[in-house]
Write an enzyme that holds these catalytic residues in place. Structure first.
Site, PDB file in Angstrom:
ATOM      1  N   ASN A  66      -8.668   6.684 -18.982  1.00 13.84           N
ATOM      2  CA  ASN A  66      -8.236   5.449 -18.340  1.00 13.84           C
ATOM      3  C   ASN A  66      -7.238   4.764 -19.280  1.00 13.84           C
ATOM      4  O   ASN A  66      -7.545   4.518 -20.449  1.00 13.84           O
ATOM      5  CB  ASN A  66      -9.448   4.538 -18.111  1.00 13.84           C
ATOM      6  CG  ASN A  66      -9.103   3.268 -17.353  1.00 13.84           C
ATOM      7  OD1 ASN A  66      -7.946   2.854 -17.283  1.00 13.84           O
ATOM      8  ND2 ASN A  66     -10.118   2.631 -16.791  1.00 13.84           N
TER       9      ASN A  66
ATOM     10  N   CYS B 270      -0.100   1.064 -14.869  1.00 18.56           N
ATOM     11  CA  CYS B 270      -1.098   2.065 -15.258  1.00 18.56           C
ATOM     12  C   CYS B 270      -0.549   3.476 -15.098  1.00 18.56           C
ATOM     13  O   CYS B 270      -0.861   4.365 -15.895  1.00 18.56           O
ATOM     14  CB  CYS B 270      -2.370   1.895 -14.442  1.00 18.56           C
ATOM     15  SG  CYS B 270      -2.155   2.086 -12.651  1.00 18.56           S
TER      16      CYS B 270
ATOM     17  N   HIS C 163      -5.775   3.269  -9.094  1.00 18.54           N
ATOM     18  CA  HIS C 163      -5.481   3.230 -10.526  1.00 18.54           C
ATOM     19  C   HIS C 163      -5.131   4.641 -10.997  1.00 18.54           C
ATOM     20  O   HIS C 163      -5.718   5.626 -10.532  1.00 18.54           O
ATOM     21  CB  HIS C 163      -6.719   2.707 -11.267  1.00 18.54           C
ATOM     22  CG  HIS C 163      -6.502   2.433 -12.725  1.00 18.54           C
ATOM     23  ND1 HIS C 163      -5.514   1.603 -13.198  1.00 18.54           N
ATOM     24  CD2 HIS C 163      -7.176   2.875 -13.829  1.00 18.54           C
ATOM     25  CE1 HIS C 163      -5.578   1.535 -14.528  1.00 18.54           C
ATOM     26  NE2 HIS C 163      -6.579   2.299 -14.925  1.00 18.54           N
TER      27      HIS C 163
END
Length: 794
Positions: free
Chosen positions: A296, A106, A272
């Protein structure tokens, strides 16, 4: 390859010269084999790579490793032509099209997102320029032969990463690596594959976006913890807002740990990474609201708190208009993009990663080096940094500005890059994406830090680590950073590379980025003239510290300085657990036996190094004593003395009584026998233990008296009288003694007391050891004579 160095924008050059040294070439050669594959340095003049082949190119390094989770979904390795209708490298560079899939990267995907957003917004090829082959316009193109070359920054320099276009697909013929949701577009998947190859495979353990962006772009990483003691929320916002406006920074953020319930409540993913696409200030009902646009990398799951898509309270018409926000559309489509206010961001996001454009710095310096595990110095350098790699940085900041303006400070960045050639993780606790979580760190990590010293220590070798201008935090991250402002004028600093618990060879690169002219070179010594002599602590002279009776048995040296000046002395040993000290006495260069006249000391006993400095020492002869903390600690040492004025003369002083006949006489002051009589004040002095010494010939004599474990330590004395007719006189006045310790004064000394060396004519003498107050206990007399004598206890 890459025999010369350079800097961004054509500036730079090496700190030690523009050409790489052989040692630097060896460092780069050694750390070009990464995770078992060779990644050559990137040289702009050497880009004639072959891309066309009669058959599809297959990477000779083989297929990339997959994690167990990826293997469970894996169906085949396929080329784009097998699952795309008309493959293209780039259709349109967009942050909105990038989607993370099954690879636990990520932070890397967030880095791609922000780099793509920057390229689109500022019309500068930041990310697409690293992909080859390219057409005549410098645009990356699809290669039917399936070979690509990516430019990535790793282990101190840009490197070539060669990959083929075999990509992992699942049983539905869908990519499970990251991809662009723009049909037929390849650039996201190809860059990710190159990055994963460099890092050992698709079974990527995870990183942080500051590190990933540096690898992708070479932009300088500055990590921040929002809950750190030194975090300044207002100052950080001002920097982010201004730099974002001018395109000088790339911003990513990361959440901390949170429960599944909180994840669901707030629409966030724990630990994250997210990309920051924009930062704005909006006037909302008379107050300024600080807003951040975030994506995201999953391309779904977004913030549900204040200013979430379903927040009807805070999304006023003014706010929507100011941010061009279509709330109705946002409610219908979750693409992972959301606005969040800065206060909420600081509450839920624990990491901020800023990557700064290196072109902001006109002057750049670089060097590559290795720190061998077997190099001198302690494993842990918390007590001394004398043996650490050290460099002198000089910055010349203009003292006058144009147009009559006040001269400004210059910003300087230091970046220490630790070279890594293998995955640095072990199996442990992992989160739901397969990333290693806190507490499962690789025990083979190297923890490095940068320390910086200024003022009168700037530019000179630092020995003790106290009072730095900046003390770095030890980190296993590949990069350690420090930035600071340098005021107008010429300023020199000492940069110290530090390692926590050194256990193996470490290769590293040190980069300097400066807004003002800067040079990077070796540190100097303040002593213009140095002399060294080797010695050893043996069973005879390892007397321990001043708390022990054998202290003055330690090795001693005579030093003569011929001119006034700054003086330094240090003792160095190879044994890490050997704690040492060095002292100097104003004793005319004679062997010392007492603490009187001490001029200089290295202070507390420290491992491997004792250092003392006197800013001004008159010319003369002095005595230096070197010691270990514990007695009986044997080993070799080197004594080094230095002067700013003239070359000192250094010589060994013989051991106490060296070359003489030695007699050790243990004895005891006894209360029962009446021999614990004390000094003459108590009226029974002659009842103290006595020894007749008969000299057949003239002799030199030296006597030491040491007490044995008497507590509290008594004041003691030993004196020698002539016996004119061979018999002991009835009275022994201290004033009539041939020689006595300290002129007849009683002294409390753990190391004992010693007489001066005197010459005795042939004859009979009496020797009397005594305490000031009557004190029973054991003692030892040591008598040194140049000729044989007869000693008889009386």
């Amino acid at each position: 390859r890459g025999g010369r160095r350079g800097g961004a924008g054509g500036h730079g050059g090496g700190g030690m010269g523009t050409a790489l040294t052989e040692a630097e070439k060896n460092v780069l050669k050694r750390t070009s084999v990464i995770n078992g594959h060779l990644f050559l340095p990137w040289v702009d003049s050497d880009l004639e790579e072959r891309f066309k082949y009669p058959k599809p190119f297959v990477d000779p390094d083989g297929l990339l490793a997959l994690s167990p989770k990826q293997q469970a979904r894996f169906a085949a390795w396929k080329r784009p032509s097998e699952f795309m209708t008309a493959p293209k490298m780039i259709q349109i560079v967009s942050a909105y099209s990038i989607t993370q899939e099954l690879v636990s990267d990520c932070s890397f995907v967030s880095s791609l997102i922000i780099a793509a957003a920057y390229e689109r917004r500022h019309h500068k090829r930041l990310i697409t320029s690293i992909i080859y082959p390219q057409n005549a316009r410098g645009e990356p193109v699809y290669n039917p032969s399936g070979k690509y070359m990516i430019k990535l920054h790793y282990n101190g320099i840009p490197r070539k990463v060669i990959v083929d276009d075999l990509l992992p697909v699942d049983r539905r013929n869908r990519l499970f690596c990251s991809f662009s949701n723009s049909a037929n577009e390849l650039w996201v998947s190809i860059i990710e594959k190159a990055y994963m190859k460099l890092h050992g495979g698709y079974d990527f353990p995870g990183s942080n976006s500051g590190i990933d962006l540096f690898c992708l772009t070479g932009w300088l990483p500055e990590p921040m913890k929002t809950d750190g003691e030194d975090f300044n929320a207002q100052r950080t916002w001002e920097r982010v807002l201004n730099a974002n406006k001018f395109g000088d920074v790339l911003i990513t953020i990361a959440t901390g740990e949170m429960s599944e319930a909180d994840e669901e409540r707030w629409g966030l993913v724990q630990t994250h990474a997210y990309a920051v696409l924009d930062a704005r200030e909006v006037n909302q009902d008379g107050r300024v609201e600080r807003m951040v646009l975030v994506k995201n990398p999953w391309a779904h799951k977004r913030w549900k708190g204040k200013y979430g898509a379903h927040d009807t309270t805070n999304w006023t018409p003014r706010m929507k208009a100011a941010l061009n926000y279509d709330q109705d559309k946002a409610r219908m489509v979750d693409n992972g993009i959301f606005w969040i206010d800065y206060t909420s961001m600081l509450q839920f996001f624990k990491g901020i990663y800023l990557n700064w454009n290196p072109e902001l710095f006109k002057y750049q310096r670089k060097l590559h080096a290795t720190w061998p595990a077997r190099a001198p110095g302690p494993v842990n350098d918390s007590m001394t940094v004398a043996y650490n790699p050290q460099y002198a940085l000089t910055v010349d900041v203009p003292t006058a500005a144009r147009g009559g303006r006040k001269a400004a400070d210059a910003i300087v960045w230091l970046v220490l890059t630790r070279h890594s050639v293998r995955k640095e993780v072990e199996d442990g606790v992992r989160d739901r994406e397969g990333r290693l979580v806190s507490g499962a760190a690789d025990p083979m990590h190297d923890y490095l830090a940068l320390h910086v010293y200024s003022g009168d220590r700037g530019g000179y070798r630092v020995f003790y680590p106290q009072d730095p201008f900046y003390r770095g935090v030890y980190s296993s991250n590949p990069h350690s950073l420090f930035n600071f402002n340098v005021p107008p004028g010429r300023h020199t600093y000492t940069i110290v590379v530090s390692q926590w618990e050194r256990s193996r060879d470490v290769d590293y690169t040190l980069d300097v980025y400066s807004a003002a002219p800067a040079t990077l070179g070796p540190v100097k010594s303040k002593a213009r003239h140095e002399v060294a002599i080797k010695g050893a602590w043996t069973a005879e002279n390892a007397g321990g510290s001043g708390r022990h009776p054998g202290f003055f048995n330690n090795p001693q040296f005579r030093v003569r300085t011929t001119a006034d000046g700054r003086f330094s002395m240090r003792v160095e040993v190879a044994e890490e657990k050997q704690f040492v000290n060095v002292r100097m006495y104003d004793s005319g260069g004679k062997r010392v036996s007492g603490f009187e006249g001490e001029l200089l000391s290295s202070g507390n006993y420290r491992p491997q190094l004792g250092l003392a400095v006197k800013e001004s020492l008159p010319a003369g002869e002095y005595t230096i004593l070197v010691s270990t903390f514990e007695p009986g600690k044997l080993g070799k040492f080197t004594l080094i003395v230095g002067s700013s004025a003239a070359k000192p003369i250094l010589a060994r002083i013989g051991a106490e009584g060296e070359g003489m006949i030695k007699r050790a006489l243990p004895g005891r002051w006894s209360a029962e026998a009446g021999t614990a009589a004390g000094c003459a004040n108590h009226g029974n002095f002659t009842r103290n233990p006595k020894y007749r010494i008969v000299c057949e010939r003239a002799t030199d004599i030296l006597v030491r008296l040491v007490v044995d474990r008497i507590t509290p330590l008594p004041a003691i004395n030993v004196a020698l009288w002539l016996c004119p007719d061979g018999a002991v006189p009835a009275r022994l006045p201290m004033g009539d003694a041939v020689v006595s310790t300290h002129g007849g004064v009683y002294m409390e000394k753990p190391s004992g007391v010693v007489t001066d060396m005197v010459s005795l004519p042939a004859g009979t003498y009496v020797l009397v050891p005594s305490t000031f107050d009557p004190t029973p206990g054991a003692y030892e007399l040591v008598v040194y004579t140049s000729q044989p004598v007869v000693i008889t206890p009386l």
